[in-house]
Design a protein around this motif. Structure first.
Motif, PDB file in Angstrom:
ATOM      1  N   HIS A  14     -68.842  26.007 -23.594  1.00 17.31           N
ATOM      2  CA  HIS A  14     -68.547  26.624 -22.298  1.00 17.31           C
ATOM      3  C   HIS A  14     -69.180  25.816 -21.165  1.00 17.31           C
ATOM      4  N   HIS A  15     -70.450  25.456 -21.323  1.00 19.61           N
ATOM      5  CA  HIS A  15     -71.157  24.717 -20.275  1.00 19.61           C
ATOM      6  C   HIS A  15     -70.620  23.297 -20.130  1.00 19.61           C
ATOM      7  N   LEU A  16     -70.282  22.650 -21.236  1.00 19.47           N
ATOM      8  CA  LEU A  16     -69.687  21.306 -21.158  1.00 19.47           C
ATOM      9  C   LEU A  16     -68.338  21.350 -20.443  1.00 19.47           C
ATOM     10  N   ASN A  17     -67.525  22.355 -20.764  1.00 16.81           N
ATOM     11  CA  ASN A  17     -66.227  22.490 -20.089  1.00 16.81           C
ATOM     12  C   ASN A  17     -66.399  22.723 -18.595  1.00 16.81           C
ATOM     13  N   ALA A  18     -67.388  23.532 -18.220  1.00 17.63           N
ATOM     14  CA  ALA A  18     -67.636  23.788 -16.796  1.00 17.63           C
ATOM     15  C   ALA A  18     -68.089  22.500 -16.091  1.00 17.63           C
ATOM     16  N   LEU A  19     -68.964  21.721 -16.735  1.00 19.60           N
ATOM     17  CA  LEU A  19     -69.428  20.462 -16.137  1.00 19.60           C
ATOM     18  C   LEU A  19     -68.296  19.445 -16.031  1.00 19.60           C
ATOM     19  N   ALA A  21     -65.043  20.200 -15.728  1.00 22.47           N
ATOM     20  CA  ALA A  21     -64.141  20.687 -14.685  1.00 22.47           C
ATOM     21  C   ALA A  21     -64.694  20.422 -13.291  1.00 22.47           C
ATOM     22  N   ALA A  22     -66.021  20.448 -13.167  1.00 23.15           N
ATOM     23  CA  ALA A  22     -66.653  20.202 -11.868  1.00 23.15           C
ATOM     24  C   ALA A  22     -66.792  18.713 -11.569  1.00 23.15           C
ATOM     25  N   GLY A  23     -66.424  17.861 -12.539  1.00 21.11           N
ATOM     26  CA  GLY A  23     -66.518  16.421 -12.327  1.00 21.11           C
ATOM     27  C   GLY A  23     -67.944  15.895 -12.411  1.00 21.11           C
ATOM     28  N   LYS A  24     -68.804  16.607 -13.116  1.00 22.35           N
ATOM     29  CA  LYS A  24     -70.210  16.200 -13.231  1.00 22.35           C
ATOM     30  C   LYS A  24     -70.466  15.288 -14.425  1.00 22.35           C
ATOM     31  N   ILE A  25     -69.658  15.447 -15.495  1.00 16.79           N
ATOM     32  CA  ILE A  25     -69.829  14.620 -16.686  1.00 16.79           C
ATOM     33  C   ILE A  25     -68.478  14.115 -17.160  1.00 16.79           C
ATOM     34  N   HIS A  26     -68.514  13.051 -17.954  1.00 18.78           N
ATOM     35  CA  HIS A  26     -67.294  12.464 -18.506  1.00 18.78           C
ATOM     36  C   HIS A  26     -67.637  11.906 -19.872  1.00 18.78           C
ATOM     37  N   SER A  33     -68.457   9.220 -32.136  1.00 13.46           N
ATOM     38  CA  SER A  33     -69.495   8.238 -31.796  1.00 13.46           C
ATOM     39  C   SER A  33     -69.557   7.929 -30.303  1.00 13.46           C
ATOM     40  N   GLY A  34     -68.901   8.742 -29.500  1.00 14.59           N
ATOM     41  CA  GLY A  34     -68.910   8.528 -28.058  1.00 14.59           C
ATOM     42  C   GLY A  34     -70.178   9.039 -27.414  1.00 14.59           C
ATOM     43  N   ARG A  35     -70.187   8.985 -26.094  1.00 10.11           N
ATOM     44  CA  ARG A  35     -71.358   9.446 -25.353  1.00 10.11           C
ATOM     45  C   ARG A  35     -70.893  10.157 -24.090  1.00 10.11           C
ATOM     46  N   TRP A  36     -71.781  10.945 -23.506  1.00 10.91           N
ATOM     47  CA  TRP A  36     -71.513  11.631 -22.252  1.00 10.91           C
ATOM     48  C   TRP A  36     -72.129  10.831 -21.124  1.00 10.91           C
ATOM     49  N   GLU A  37     -71.392  10.665 -20.055  1.00  8.20           N
ATOM     50  CA  GLU A  37     -71.903   9.989 -18.868  1.00  8.20           C
ATOM     51  C   GLU A  37     -72.036  11.015 -17.755  1.00  8.20           C
ATOM     52  N   VAL A  38     -73.203  11.066 -17.150  1.00  8.61           N
ATOM     53  CA  VAL A  38     -73.443  11.958 -16.019  1.00  8.61           C
ATOM     54  C   VAL A  38     -73.017  11.219 -14.768  1.00  8.61           C
ATOM     55  N   ASN A  43     -69.373   9.067  -7.674  1.00 10.93           N
ATOM     56  CA  ASN A  43     -68.442   8.722  -8.744  1.00 10.93           C
ATOM     57  C   ASN A  43     -67.919   9.968  -9.444  1.00 10.93           C
ATOM     58  N   ALA A  44     -67.558  10.975  -8.700  1.00  7.12           N
ATOM     59  CA  ALA A  44     -67.120  12.234  -9.281  1.00  7.12           C
ATOM     60  C   ALA A  44     -65.823  12.091 -10.070  1.00  7.12           C
TER      61      ALA A  44
END
Length: 54
Positions: A14-19, A21-26, A33-38, A43-44
């Protein structure tokens, strides 16, 4: 991630989906084996991340 945060898997999703949708993470790379970029405020849009001046 849920064990580290002390949350249920659904809460983390839920929190990942919200982030996302808000353009905070990708998420970059393959699912396993991927990673999350803040993303910072400049760079939204992940399609523009890393392309300064374009």
């Amino acid at each position: 991630m849920s064990a580290l945060c002390g949350m249920s898997i659904n809460s983390v999703q839920h929190h990942l989906n919200a982030l996302k949708a808000a353009g905070k993470i990708h998420h970059i790379g393959p699912t396993k084996s991927g990673r999350w970029e803040v993303l910072d405020a400049d760079n939204a849009d992940p399609r523009k991340a890393g392309r300064a001046g374009v």
